[in-house]
Design a protein around this motif. Structure first.
Motif, PDB file in Angstrom:
ATOM      1  N   ASN A 146      66.812 -37.843  -6.762  1.00 34.37           N
ATOM      2  CA  ASN A 146      65.494 -37.819  -5.756  1.00 34.37           C
ATOM      3  C   ASN A 146      65.580 -36.455  -4.922  1.00 34.37           C
ATOM      4  OD1 ASN A 146      64.291 -39.879  -6.891  1.00 34.37           O
ATOM      5  ND2 ASN A 146      65.290 -41.288  -5.577  1.00 34.37           N
ATOM      6  N   VAL A 147      66.730 -36.174  -4.459  1.00 33.57           N
ATOM      7  CA  VAL A 147      67.059 -34.889  -3.562  1.00 33.57           C
ATOM      8  C   VAL A 147      66.643 -33.697  -4.484  1.00 33.57           C
ATOM      9  CG1 VAL A 147      68.599 -33.644  -2.245  1.00 33.57           C
ATOM     10  CG2 VAL A 147      68.226 -36.039  -1.786  1.00 33.57           C
ATOM     11  N   ASN A 148      67.316 -33.906  -5.650  1.00 32.09           N
ATOM     12  CA  ASN A 148      67.343 -32.766  -6.601  1.00 32.09           C
ATOM     13  C   ASN A 148      66.203 -32.520  -7.209  1.00 32.09           C
ATOM     14  OD1 ASN A 148      70.282 -32.836  -6.335  1.00 32.09           O
ATOM     15  ND2 ASN A 148      70.584 -33.636  -8.293  1.00 32.09           N
ATOM     16  N   PHE A 149      65.403 -33.426  -7.365  1.00 32.70           N
ATOM     17  CA  PHE A 149      63.931 -33.114  -7.955  1.00 32.70           C
ATOM     18  C   PHE A 149      63.147 -32.593  -6.823  1.00 32.70           C
ATOM     19  CE2 PHE A 149      59.877 -34.597  -9.128  1.00 32.70           C
ATOM     20  CZ  PHE A 149      59.414 -33.835 -10.461  1.00 32.70           C
ATOM     21  N   ALA A 150      63.244 -33.049  -5.677  1.00 28.29           N
ATOM     22  CA  ALA A 150      62.459 -32.485  -4.442  1.00 28.29           C
ATOM     23  C   ALA A 150      62.691 -31.184  -4.294  1.00 28.29           C
ATOM     24  CB  ALA A 150      62.577 -33.381  -3.412  1.00 28.29           C
ATOM     25  N   ALA A 151      63.946 -30.846  -4.256  1.00 28.65           N
ATOM     26  CA  ALA A 151      64.505 -29.521  -3.951  1.00 28.65           C
ATOM     27  C   ALA A 151      63.772 -28.372  -4.853  1.00 28.65           C
ATOM     28  CB  ALA A 151      66.079 -29.351  -4.024  1.00 28.65           C
ATOM     29  N   CYS A 152      63.815 -28.905  -6.455  1.00 24.68           N
ATOM     30  CA  CYS A 152      63.507 -28.102  -7.366  1.00 24.68           C
ATOM     31  C   CYS A 152      61.816 -28.040  -7.169  1.00 24.68           C
ATOM     32  CB  CYS A 152      63.556 -28.654  -8.750  1.00 24.68           C
ATOM     33  SG  CYS A 152      65.407 -28.735  -9.260  1.00 24.68           S
ATOM     34  N   MET A 153      61.172 -28.999  -6.842  1.00 16.97           N
ATOM     35  CA  MET A 153      59.640 -28.822  -6.749  1.00 16.97           C
ATOM     36  C   MET A 153      59.288 -27.936  -5.635  1.00 16.97           C
ATOM     37  SD  MET A 153      58.178 -30.419  -9.069  1.00 16.97           S
ATOM     38  CE  MET A 153      59.745 -29.761 -10.155  1.00 16.97           C
ATOM     39  N   VAL A 154      60.162 -27.665  -4.538  1.00 18.85           N
ATOM     40  CA  VAL A 154      59.916 -26.779  -3.461  1.00 18.85           C
ATOM     41  C   VAL A 154      60.128 -25.294  -4.124  1.00 18.85           C
ATOM     42  CG1 VAL A 154      60.863 -25.647  -1.303  1.00 18.85           C
ATOM     43  CG2 VAL A 154      60.519 -28.359  -1.533  1.00 18.85           C
ATOM     44  N   GLY A 155      61.293 -25.364  -5.034  1.00 19.37           N
ATOM     45  CA  GLY A 155      61.597 -23.955  -5.553  1.00 19.37           C
ATOM     46  C   GLY A 155      60.657 -23.551  -6.287  1.00 19.37           C
ATOM     47  N   LYS A 156      60.179 -24.389  -7.182  1.00 20.05           N
ATOM     48  CA  LYS A 156      59.078 -24.062  -8.063  1.00 20.05           C
ATOM     49  C   LYS A 156      57.841 -23.588  -7.112  1.00 20.05           C
ATOM     50  CE  LYS A 156      56.251 -26.199 -11.837  1.00 20.05           C
ATOM     51  NZ  LYS A 156      55.996 -27.469 -12.662  1.00 20.05           N
ATOM     52  N   GLU A 216      81.191 -21.644   4.246  1.00 15.39           N
ATOM     53  CA  GLU A 216      81.176 -20.707   5.079  1.00 15.39           C
ATOM     54  C   GLU A 216      82.287 -19.778   5.086  1.00 15.39           C
ATOM     55  OE1 GLU A 216      79.562 -22.188   8.775  1.00 15.39           O
ATOM     56  OE2 GLU A 216      77.597 -21.443   8.458  1.00 15.39           O
ATOM     57  N   ARG A 217      83.311 -20.734   5.091  1.00 18.98           N
ATOM     58  CA  ARG A 217      84.778 -20.209   5.267  1.00 18.98           C
ATOM     59  C   ARG A 217      85.114 -19.577   3.619  1.00 18.98           C
ATOM     60  NH1 ARG A 217      86.229 -25.292   7.620  1.00 18.98           N
ATOM     61  NH2 ARG A 217      86.826 -25.915   5.376  1.00 18.98           N
ATOM     62  N   SER A 218      84.338 -19.891   2.709  1.00 15.33           N
ATOM     63  CA  SER A 218      84.467 -19.457   1.458  1.00 15.33           C
ATOM     64  C   SER A 218      83.591 -17.972   1.106  1.00 15.33           C
ATOM     65  CB  SER A 218      84.161 -20.343   0.231  1.00 15.33           C
ATOM     66  OG  SER A 218      84.964 -21.381   0.024  1.00 15.33           O
ATOM     67  N   GLY A 219      82.827 -17.660   2.243  1.00 15.40           N
ATOM     68  CA  GLY A 219      82.060 -16.448   2.182  1.00 15.40           C
ATOM     69  C   GLY A 219      80.788 -16.846   1.727  1.00 15.40           C
ATOM     70  N   PHE A 220      80.248 -17.877   1.842  1.00 12.75           N
ATOM     71  CA  PHE A 220      78.748 -18.003   1.513  1.00 12.75           C
ATOM     72  C   PHE A 220      77.883 -18.129   2.865  1.00 12.75           C
ATOM     73  CE2 PHE A 220      81.058 -19.896  -1.954  1.00 12.75           C
ATOM     74  CZ  PHE A 220      80.490 -19.231  -2.934  1.00 12.75           C
ATOM     75  N   ASP A 221      76.636 -17.737   2.872  1.00 20.81           N
ATOM     76  CA  ASP A 221      75.643 -18.285   3.773  1.00 20.81           C
ATOM     77  C   ASP A 221      75.282 -19.635   3.587  1.00 20.81           C
ATOM     78  OD1 ASP A 221      75.350 -15.604   5.167  1.00 20.81           O
ATOM     79  OD2 ASP A 221      73.942 -14.971   3.830  1.00 20.81           O
ATOM     80  N   ALA A 222      75.410 -20.527   4.687  1.00 21.53           N
ATOM     81  CA  ALA A 222      75.198 -22.003   4.353  1.00 21.53           C
ATOM     82  C   ALA A 222      74.129 -22.456   5.167  1.00 21.53           C
ATOM     83  CB  ALA A 222      76.627 -22.713   4.480  1.00 21.53           C
ATOM     84  N   CYS A 223      73.331 -23.485   4.991  1.00 21.91           N
ATOM     85  CA  CYS A 223      72.424 -24.044   5.916  1.00 21.91           C
ATOM     86  C   CYS A 223      72.738 -25.572   5.775  1.00 21.91           C
ATOM     87  CB  CYS A 223      71.176 -23.979   5.382  1.00 21.91           C
ATOM     88  SG  CYS A 223      70.516 -22.330   5.484  1.00 21.91           S
ATOM     89  N   HIS A 224      72.961 -26.142   6.846  1.00 21.29           N
ATOM     90  CA  HIS A 224      73.185 -27.633   7.088  1.00 21.29           C
ATOM     91  C   HIS A 224      71.857 -28.336   7.395  1.00 21.29           C
ATOM     92  CE1 HIS A 224      74.416 -31.364   9.788  1.00 21.29           C
ATOM     93  NE2 HIS A 224      74.745 -31.558   8.585  1.00 21.29           N
ATOM     94  N   GLY A 225      71.713 -29.432   6.088  1.00 21.94           N
ATOM     95  CA  GLY A 225      70.334 -30.199   6.258  1.00 21.94           C
ATOM     96  C   GLY A 225      70.129 -30.712   5.041  1.00 21.94           C
ATOM     97  N   ASP A 226      69.115 -31.454   4.742  1.00 25.09           N
ATOM     98  CA  ASP A 226      68.701 -32.049   3.611  1.00 25.09           C
ATOM     99  C   ASP A 226      67.947 -31.046   2.716  1.00 25.09           C
ATOM    100  OD1 ASP A 226      67.365 -33.598   1.782  1.00 25.09           O
ATOM    101  OD2 ASP A 226      66.380 -34.994   3.290  1.00 25.09           O
ATOM    102  N   GLY A 227      68.610 -30.990   1.416  1.00 26.94           N
ATOM    103  CA  GLY A 227      67.999 -29.981   0.367  1.00 26.94           C
ATOM    104  C   GLY A 227      66.692 -30.583  -0.181  1.00 26.94           C
ATOM    105  N   SER A 228      66.123 -31.641   0.184  1.00 27.55           N
ATOM    106  CA  SER A 228      64.735 -31.936  -0.254  1.00 27.55           C
ATOM    107  C   SER A 228      63.757 -31.597   0.718  1.00 27.55           C
ATOM    108  CB  SER A 228      64.615 -33.483  -0.586  1.00 27.55           C
ATOM    109  OG  SER A 228      64.850 -34.278   0.634  1.00 27.55           O
ATOM    110  N   ASP A 229      64.160 -31.056   2.027  1.00 24.44           N
ATOM    111  CA  ASP A 229      63.220 -30.713   2.852  1.00 24.44           C
ATOM    112  C   ASP A 229      62.840 -29.357   2.872  1.00 24.44           C
ATOM    113  OD1 ASP A 229      62.228 -29.828   5.489  1.00 24.44           O
ATOM    114  OD2 ASP A 229      63.440 -31.277   6.498  1.00 24.44           O
ATOM    115  N   GLU A 230      61.838 -29.106   2.639  1.00 28.28           N
ATOM    116  CA  GLU A 230      61.119 -27.596   2.545  1.00 28.28           C
ATOM    117  C   GLU A 230      61.495 -26.703   3.681  1.00 28.28           C
ATOM    118  OE1 GLU A 230      56.969 -25.326   1.869  1.00 28.28           O
ATOM    119  OE2 GLU A 230      56.684 -27.377   1.765  1.00 28.28           O
TER     120      GLU A 230
END
Length: 220
Positions: free
Chosen positions: A76-86, A40-54
């Motif tokens: 495992n987190v990365n794959f779950a996040a990608c499946m949500v994205g898919k 956020e200090r670098s100018g991004f919108d940010a969400c605090h939480g588990d990236g594998s959580d839809e």
């Protein structure tokens, strides 16, 4: 375009900054509150939480994103996040560490659009620098050029065609080609493409979708 970046470590933060510099909207997701605060200090919108959580990814705007990059050290987190994205129609990019076995790579590769190996990319840059080259020379000379490696899959309109027969935009060139699980080499015009091949392409950014249409199956 909007991009969701899961994991604001070295890979994720650098990717996010490059996208932001190019004028894209970037939302960072990380379960480490220190990292989301830094984002956020670098100018991004940010969400605090588990990236594998839809639910977390929905809060991050995954339903309106063009792509998701899952760059945490946890496969495992990365794959779950990608499946949500898919599920939400995003292009999916998965980070995997190079020490995983080939069968694991193959299992995950079937379900995502692209896999990256940070160690391999870093080693390629280090080798180029040690040989006296500049790993970022293309980006320095022309910000509108993009390098990409694409898999030729069953159903691709390129299967069975020679490199010289491909209907690519004038601004695009195939500069390397490799058979499945073999190193990339400079292709000859008569090289025939098969399912399982990889091709490395340099193209103007605004021609990338036409390049993908010529090399990827209609369903992506």
């Amino acid at each position: 375009m909007r991009f969701v970046i899961v994991g604001y470590g070295r890979v994720g933060s650098r990717t996010a900054h490059i996208l932001l510099e190019e004028g894209h909207e970037v939302v960072v997701v990380d379960e480490d509150s220190d990292r989301t605060e830094r984002a956020e200090r670098s100018g991004f919108d940010a969400c605090h939480g588990d990236g594998s959580d839809e639910n977390v990814l929905v809060d991050a705007g995954i339903d309106g994103a063009g792509a998701i990059g899952a760059f945490t050290p946890d496969l495992n987190v990365n794959f779950a996040a990608c499946m949500v994205g898919k599920h939400y129609g995003c292009r999916t990019v998965l980070r995997i560490d190079e020490d995983y076995r080939e069968d694991i790579y193959e299992r995950y590769a079937e379900d995502v659009d692209e896999i990256i190996y940070p160690e391999r990319l870093g080693a390629a840059g280090a080798k180029t620098a040690m040989l006296g080259g500049d790993f970022d020379v293309v980006a320095d000379l022309a910000a509108n050029l993009q390098l990409t490696v694409l898999d030729i899959r069953d159903g691709s309109p390129a299967v069975g065609k020679r490199v010289s027969e491909l209907e690519l935009p004038d601004s695009a060139r195939i500069y390397a080609h490799g058979r499945e699980r073999e190193p990339l080499t400079i292709p000859l015009p008569g090289t025939e493409l098969r399912a399982g091949d990889e091709v490395a392409v340099i193209t103007e950014t605004n021609s990338l979708e036409r390049v993908q249409a010529a090399l990827l199956p209609a369903n992506g």
